[in-house]
Structure formats: structure tokens, C-alpha cells
Design a protein around this motif. Structure first.
Motif, PDB file in Angstrom:
ATOM      1  N   GLU A 128       0.867  -1.173   0.000  1.00 46.67           N
ATOM      2  CA  GLU A 128       0.000   0.000   0.000  1.00 46.67           C
ATOM      3  C   GLU A 128       0.909   1.230   0.000  1.00 46.67           C
ATOM      4  O   GLU A 128       1.812   1.348   0.824  1.00 46.67           O
ATOM      5  N   ILE A 129       0.685   2.135  -0.940  1.00 42.80           N
ATOM      6  CA  ILE A 129       1.577   3.299  -1.058  1.00 42.80           C
ATOM      7  C   ILE A 129       0.930   4.525  -0.413  1.00 42.80           C
ATOM      8  O   ILE A 129      -0.209   4.868  -0.739  1.00 42.80           O
ATOM      9  N   ILE A 130       1.650   5.179   0.475  1.00 39.78           N
ATOM     10  CA  ILE A 130       1.189   6.457   1.012  1.00 39.78           C
ATOM     11  C   ILE A 130       2.109   7.549   0.470  1.00 39.78           C
ATOM     12  O   ILE A 130       3.270   7.642   0.874  1.00 39.78           O
TER      13      ILE A 130
ATOM     14  N   THR B 164       2.305  17.531  -6.754  1.00 38.15           N
ATOM     15  CA  THR B 164       1.147  16.673  -6.479  1.00 38.15           C
ATOM     16  C   THR B 164       0.606  16.098  -7.787  1.00 38.15           C
ATOM     17  O   THR B 164       0.309  14.898  -7.874  1.00 38.15           O
ATOM     18  N   ASP B 165       0.530  16.945  -8.802  1.00 42.91           N
ATOM     19  CA  ASP B 165       0.091  16.444 -10.111  1.00 42.91           C
ATOM     20  C   ASP B 165       0.984  15.310 -10.611  1.00 42.91           C
ATOM     21  O   ASP B 165       0.512  14.304 -11.119  1.00 42.91           O
ATOM     22  N   GLN B 166       2.278  15.515 -10.456  1.00 40.90           N
ATOM     23  CA  GLN B 166       3.216  14.470 -10.898  1.00 40.90           C
ATOM     24  C   GLN B 166       2.950  13.156 -10.167  1.00 40.90           C
ATOM     25  O   GLN B 166       2.958  12.083 -10.769  1.00 40.90           O
TER      26      GLN B 166
ATOM     27  N   ASP C 159      -0.293  11.576 -11.295  1.00 43.65           N
ATOM     28  CA  ASP C 159      -0.067  10.952 -12.601  1.00 43.65           C
ATOM     29  C   ASP C 159       0.655   9.625 -12.472  1.00 43.65           C
ATOM     30  O   ASP C 159       0.344   8.659 -13.143  1.00 43.65           O
ATOM     31  N   LEU C 160       1.654   9.612 -11.614  1.00 47.39           N
ATOM     32  CA  LEU C 160       2.520   8.436 -11.505  1.00 47.39           C
ATOM     33  C   LEU C 160       1.807   7.252 -10.864  1.00 47.39           C
ATOM     34  O   LEU C 160       1.886   6.130 -11.350  1.00 47.39           O
ATOM     35  N   ILE C 161       1.126   7.494  -9.729  1.00 50.90           N
ATOM     36  CA  ILE C 161       0.556   6.328  -9.050  1.00 50.90           C
ATOM     37  C   ILE C 161      -0.953   6.216  -9.201  1.00 50.90           C
ATOM     38  O   ILE C 161      -1.545   5.239  -8.751  1.00 50.90           O
ATOM     39  N   GLY C 162      -1.550   7.192  -9.841  1.00 47.97           N
ATOM     40  CA  GLY C 162      -2.974   7.086 -10.092  1.00 47.97           C
ATOM     41  C   GLY C 162      -3.829   7.193  -8.833  1.00 47.97           C
ATOM     42  O   GLY C 162      -4.872   6.560  -8.729  1.00 47.97           O
TER      43      GLY C 162
ATOM     44  N   VAL D 298      -2.434  12.569  -1.095  1.00 52.34           N
ATOM     45  CA  VAL D 298      -1.043  13.021  -0.966  1.00 52.34           C
ATOM     46  C   VAL D 298      -0.917  13.886   0.287  1.00 52.34           C
ATOM     47  O   VAL D 298      -1.620  14.881   0.427  1.00 52.34           O
ATOM     48  N   ILE D 299      -0.026  13.512   1.206  1.00 55.72           N
ATOM     49  CA  ILE D 299       0.086  14.240   2.476  1.00 55.72           C
ATOM     50  C   ILE D 299       1.225  15.256   2.408  1.00 55.72           C
ATOM     51  O   ILE D 299       2.385  14.882   2.239  1.00 55.72           O
ATOM     52  N   PRO D 300       0.915  16.561   2.542  1.00 56.09           N
ATOM     53  CA  PRO D 300       1.987  17.562   2.588  1.00 56.09           C
ATOM     54  C   PRO D 300       2.712  17.454   3.931  1.00 56.09           C
ATOM     55  O   PRO D 300       2.062  17.308   4.967  1.00 56.09           O
ATOM     56  N   ALA D 301       4.039  17.497   3.899  1.00 56.32           N
ATOM     57  CA  ALA D 301       4.789  17.281   5.139  1.00 56.32           C
ATOM     58  C   ALA D 301       6.119  18.008   5.108  1.00 56.32           C
ATOM     59  O   ALA D 301       6.536  18.518   4.063  1.00 56.32           O
TER      60      ALA D 301
END
Ligand code: GDP
Ligand code: MG
Length: 596
Positions: A124-126, A143-145, A148-151, A157-160
Motif C-alpha cells: 500500500e503506497i502512502i 502533487t500532479d506528478q 499521474d505516476l501512481i494514479g 497526498v500528504i503535505p509534510a
């Protein structure tokens, strides 16, 4: 078991894995304020000095959320392409991965390759957008990238920031909510998979494993399935900042075992641990054998240290399953080992670890990739891992060299320069994809040997640092390969021979002679340096004889300065090797890598 989460942190080098791990360790109070230092898991001196992770590091954290007690096993991994074997083993012990992307850099070559490794293993990818505190952060674009990459959905996507601690709580929540708890049968016979091991001078050999089924208990009689060896589980436990002994390590958990294992070769990563009393039926599927990409000789500076070098390499191999070696001998250097490495950084790290952890001063010879030579007679195949193994050209039909598929991600400004470099390196561009308006992914087919000789440095220089590089081996192709020999004082020095493409031979021969002239100190007599292909001399330089001793230019005055000079000279000698009548410093054996 439902409250265990096993996950690793993966990313391109320098995107902040180890720093984010620090924040997780702090937030969960796994590490005290007093123990806290940057990149706390990078505990090797070499890792701290270079600021890179070389080894995967496993650590267990306790975490309470909504009054539930959780156990989180975290594995921090290296980012450099040479160490992806470490990453793949760590991944096998996990159900999830934090994929970290630097918000100011965006997706880089190893972001993609490590992500693929994780996906292949059904993790599972986070996705985490790290370094949000940087003024150069580009949250929307990156984030767009990622999307796009993992769909995934942008909201996943968690900003950190590993620096300010932003997002750490969200990450912990996501680990609990999104990563599945381990599966496995606590009632079944013990089945644990070894994913790493280390030699500890005080405790002996320590193996790290993930329990898939059953439990391992202190005092159990255990068996390593593939080697067939049996041991007593003298001490077992979990990995905190230090080893934390336990009575049992249960299904789904990650732990260690100390069991009086004597020999390094008894512990194989990928092996299965079970109990003698109630053994499991099957070994777990282990790991594919690593395929070394680069070969070089490693010799003790002092010929008497050969046995000690063997011992050291065996111990080091425990902690680095990707190192392979076998004995070889050289007319110039005596007895040593031909070693296989995953790449040039790996080779450098091995040499340094031998020195630091085992106090061995070694000489490394010119690295080369592995070639296939086909003989005219019966089309017999000879694997050439060493220039001296190259068959007589008259008997050879043809030679093949390994090719890679290389991927470079860069700013569009540098595309031209990188394509020029690629052509110079005998590569062929196969694809060019614009990831965004000014970021391009270039794909090349290229001979692996060209990566060995200063590809990284050149790439970095021409792209001003804005290019990341990744590769994987593809196939073998025919090549016009020859052996370039070097003669010092008219004697051929086998340890200086290199396998090179014919088109490079003359220029390379000239450059190597010049470089050797620079590196070999003047001695009491004149030393001719020659480069030869077969019997034909293609280049020549001369080192003039020495006239004065080094202290002469101090005019007898300052005694401490004199002493310093002498000490410096002595230190310089440390890595000198007597070859015939000539004293040759270590750097000279690698001269071919340092050509301008
Ligand atoms: P790794 O190679 O992925 O393990 O990266 P490290 O954790 O070693 O970090 C690489 C560099 O980036 C170090 O100099 C860190 O101090 C820096 N760094 C890591 N995380 C952050 C962050 O969130 N913000 C900023 N500004 N710098 C960071
Ligand atoms: Mg790191």
C-alpha cells in the motif's frame, strides 16, 4: 496482530527519508530528546559523514491512537541505485510504503524505480509531499506528478516537512488507516524470513527477520531451512534504538535472533527460520540472487594480511548480501579477491567499510563489467570478469558486453547536452517523454561499461545537478573490445590492465600514461610508462629520476615543518605497493577512472 503495521520509507536519494523517520521516532517517543540527532537511524560513521543511507534500518515504535495501542515497524531504506537490493529486501518485510517526494525537486529517477519495486510487492503506497517548508516547494505541480505516476486521488497526498514536523500526525494516522495489518496464522508452525543480518563484534551474528506465521520463543531449537543448520534461540527480541530482548516474537512482527551462529555463510538473507520440533512445510520464497554489475580486485596492502582480509570480507558480506568475492591472484599484487559490486558507489563503500570496520588497508584495481567471450572452437563461452581472463584474440570469435536501459530525468534546458554525452558514451536514445512543460524523461540504451567510467560526474556537471539517473540491465551485445596493458619500467603490470572499446583505446592509453605520470612519485631512477595493445605500444610517458629528498627544500631551518613533511610522506606511503622496482600508490590503480 491487527494492531501491527509494517512499512518502509522509500524515495529518491536526499528527498528526506531519514529525516522524516527522525520525526516519527520523536513523535512516538521511541527516541529520547537526549538521544536525538539528525538522521538518527544512519548509525554507521560512513553514513553520517556522507549524509547518505547505505543500509536499511529497522526500528519498532509504539503508538497510541484513540486509546488503541499499535506497534509500528519502520524500515528506512537507501535511495541510491547501487543499494536497491537493500530496498527490495526491506519491502519484502512490509505491507506498506511511505513514498516521499521532495516538493522542490519533484519526481526523480529513483522515485520511480523504488515505487515500482513496492508495487510489484503489492505494498500500500502512502504518497508524501516532503520539504513543504522550502521556499522552492511546488506543491500543486509535484502533487500532479505524483497523481499521474501512481494514479491516486490528490487528497491522498500528504503535505509534510521533516524539518518542521508538518504532516507527521497525518502520516501516522494514514499508516494506521491505510496500511493493512499483517496476515498470517499465529497457530501455524513458525515461518520467519530473514531479510538482513549484521556482525556485531560483541554479540556475534545477529539476524533480522519478519515472522510470517507462528511465533519464535526464547530458547526454541530453531532451524534455518535452506542451510539446514540448527541453533538455540539464545536471545530473541525486537529492534528499538537498541536490541530489546523478548520472550517471544509473534506473527506479523519484525525481530532479531542471536543464536551462536559461528560462520558468516550460515546466514543467508531470504532463508526461512522454523522450529525443529514443529517445522513448517515450506520455505518462504527467498530473494533472487543479486547480480553484480562491476568487478574489481581487492588486495591487502600488506601481503601478509590476506587471511585477515578474507575474514573481514566474510563478516562484511553478512551485512551486505550484495557483495560477492572469490580468490584471485595477480603477478603485481599477490593474493587477493575478485569482487563483484552493484555499482561504483557500492565499490567505494565496501573499500571504506573494510578500512573503518575492520581496519584493513586495501588496494582496489581497475573495475570492469562482466563480458562474454565466445571462442571459435565449439563456440565455447568464457565469462570475463577480469582483464587477465580475456582469451587470446586469435582464438576468439567475438565478445559481447552488457547493456543497460538508462533513464534520466532532467530540465528541458539540458536535453541537448545530455544527448551529446550519451552519444559520446556509445548510447542510443530510445525515448523522450515530457513529464511537464520543462521536465523530460530521456531513455537510452547504453553499454554498462560506460557508466563505470565517470558517467555520474559528467552528468551532474553538464546538468548543473538537475538530472537524476537510474538504470537496469537489459541484454548483451557484440562489442569490439580490447585489452589495454600498462608497462611500468618495461614490465607489464597486470593490475593496471583495462578492458576498453577499441574506439577509445588510443586516447585512453595516452590519458592513462599522463595520469600515472602525475600519480606515481619520482623515484631514484627514471621510469618509462607505456600503454600497449598486444605487442604494440600506443603511448609513452617518462617519470624523471628523483634528485633531492623532500626535506631539502626546507633549507634546514624549520624543524617542525621538516617533520611534518616527513610524516606526510610516510602517510602517503601507507597505500604504496612495490611493483617490480617501482613504488605505486593506490590512486594509480584507479587512474583510469580519474581521467580528465
Ligand atoms: P534521505 O537521503 O532521503 O534519507 O534524506 P535525508 O533525510 O538524509 O535528508 C537529505 C537532506 O535534506 C538533509 O540535508 C536534510 O536536512 C534535508 N531535509 C530533509 N527533510 C527536509 C525538510 O522537510 N525540509 C528541509 N528544508 N530540508 C529537509
Ligand atoms: Mg537516508
Amino acid at each position: 496482530m491487527k494492531n501491527i503495521r509494517n512499512f518502509c520509507i522509500i524515495a529518491h536519494i536526499d528527498h528526506g527519508k531519514s529525516t522524516l523517520a527522525d520525526r516519527l521516532l520523536q513523535t512516538t517517543n521511541t527516541i529520547s530528546e537526549r538521544e536525538m540527532k539528525d538522521q538518527a537511524l544512519d548509525d554507521m560513521d560512513l553514513e553520517r559523514e556522507r549524509g547518505i543511507t547505505i543500509k536499511s534500518h529497522a526500528i519498532q515504535m509504539d503508538y497510541v491512537q484513540d486509546d488503541e495501542q499499535y506497534v509500528l515497524n519502520l524500515i528506512d531504506t537507501p535511495g541510491h541505485v547501487d543499494f536497491s537490493y537493500e530496498v527490495s529486501r526491506s519491502i519484502a518485510a512490509c505491507e506498506g510504503a511511505l513514498l516521499i517526494v521532495d516538493a522542490s525537486q519533484g519526481i526523480q529517477a529513483q522515485t520511480i524505480s523504488n515505487l515500482y519495486l513496492a508495487i510489484e510487492n503489492d505494498l500500500e503506497i502512502i504518497p508524501i509531499l516532503n520539504k513543504m517548508d522550502l521556499p522552492g516547494a511546488m506543491p500543486e505541480e509535484v502533487t500532479d506528478q505524483i497523481v499521474d505516476l501512481i494514479g491516486c486521488d490528490p487528497s491522498e497526498v500528504i503535505p509534510a516537512s521533516g524539518k518542521t514536523g508538518l504532516g507527521v500526525d497525518k502520516i501516522l494516522e494514514a499508516i494506521i488507516a491505510r496500511i493493512p495489518a499483517p496476515e498470517g496464522d499465529p497457530e501455524a508452525p513458525l515461518q520467519a524470513m530473514i531479510f538482513d543480518s549484521v556482525f556485531n563484534p560483541f554479540r556475534g551474528i545477529i539476524a533480522y527477520y519478519r515472522v510470517l506465521n507462528g511465533a519464535i520463543k526464547k530458547g526454541d531449537r530453531v532451524k534455518f531451512v535452506n542451510t539446514g543448520k540448527e541453533y538455540d534461540a539464545d536471545e530473541i527480541g525486537v529492534l528499538k534504538m537498541d536490541l530489546a530482548p523478548k520472550k517471544a516474537v509473534n506473527t506479523g512482527d519484525v525481530g532479531y535472533i542471536i543464536s551462536g551462529i559461528k560462520k558468516a555463510n550460515e546466514v543467508k538473507v531470504g532463508d526461512t527460520i522454523t522450529t525443529v520440533e514443529n517445522p513448517c512445510l515450506n520455505a518462504v520464497k527467498g530473494f533472487e540472487d543479486v547480480k553484480p554489475m562491476v568487478f574489481a580486485g581487492i588486495y591487502p596492502v600488506d601481503t601478509e594480511d590476506y587471511e585477515e582480509l578474507r575474514y573481514s570480507m566474510e563478516k562484511l558480506q553478512l551485512n551486505d548480501a550484495s557483495l560477492v568475492f572469490e580468490p584471485e591472484s595477480s603477478a603485481a599484487l599477490g593474493f587477493g579477491f575478485r569482487c563483484g559490486f552493484l555499482g561504483m558507489l557500492h565499490m567505494e563503500i565496501i573499500q571504506e567499510r573494510l578500512e573503518r570496520e575492520f581496519d584493513m588497508t586495501v588496494i582496489t584495481t581497475v573495475p570492469n563489467v562482466s563480458y562474454k567471450a565466445y571462442l571459435k572452437k565449439d563456440e565455447e563461452l568464457v565469462i570475463v570478469n577480469n582483464p587477465s581472463d580475456l582469451p587470446d584474440p586469435a582464438k576468439m570469435d567475438y565478445i559481447e558486453e552488457p547493456y543497460i536501459k538508462a533513464s534520466v530525468i532532467t530540465k528541458s534546458d539540458y536535453v541537448g547536452a545530455i544527448m551529446t554525452l550519451c552519444i559520446e558514451k556509445r548510447g542510443e536514445m530510445t525515448n523522450q517523454v515530457y513529464l511537464t512543460q520543462d521536465r523530460v524523461e530521456l531513455s537510452f540504451d547504453m553499454p554498462m561499461s560506460e557508466v563505470v567510467f565517470d558517467f555520474y560526474d559528467r552528468l551532474k556537471t553538464i546538468s548543473k545537478g538537475y538530472a537524476s539517473f537510474d538504470y537496469y540491465p537489459t541484454d548483451y551485445r557484440r562489442s569490439d573490445l580490447i585489452k589495454l596493458d600498462i608497462l611500468l619500467n618495461s614490465e607489464q603490470v597486470d593490475a593496471l590492465s583495462a578492458l576498453v572499446h577499441r574506439s577509445n583505446a588510443f586516447t585512453l592509453g595516452k590519458k592513462i600514461c599522463l595520469k600515472l605520470k602525475e600519480l606515481i612519485p619520482r623515484q631514484q631512477f627514471e621510469i618509462p610508462i607505456q600503454a600497449a595493445i598486444g605487442a604494440k605500444i600506443v603511448a609513452r610517458e617518462t617519470i624523471k629520476a628523483l634528485r633531492k629528498d623532500v626535506t631539502a627544500k626546507c633549507y634546514g631551518g624549520d624543524i617542525s615543518r621538516k617533520r611534518k613533511l616527513l610524516e606526510k610522506q610516510k602517510a602517503g606511503k601507507k597505500r604504496m605497493r612495490q611493483v617490480g622496482r617501482v613504488e605505486v600508490p593506490q590512486e594509480a590503480f584507479l587512474a583510469v577512472l580519474k581521467l580528465d
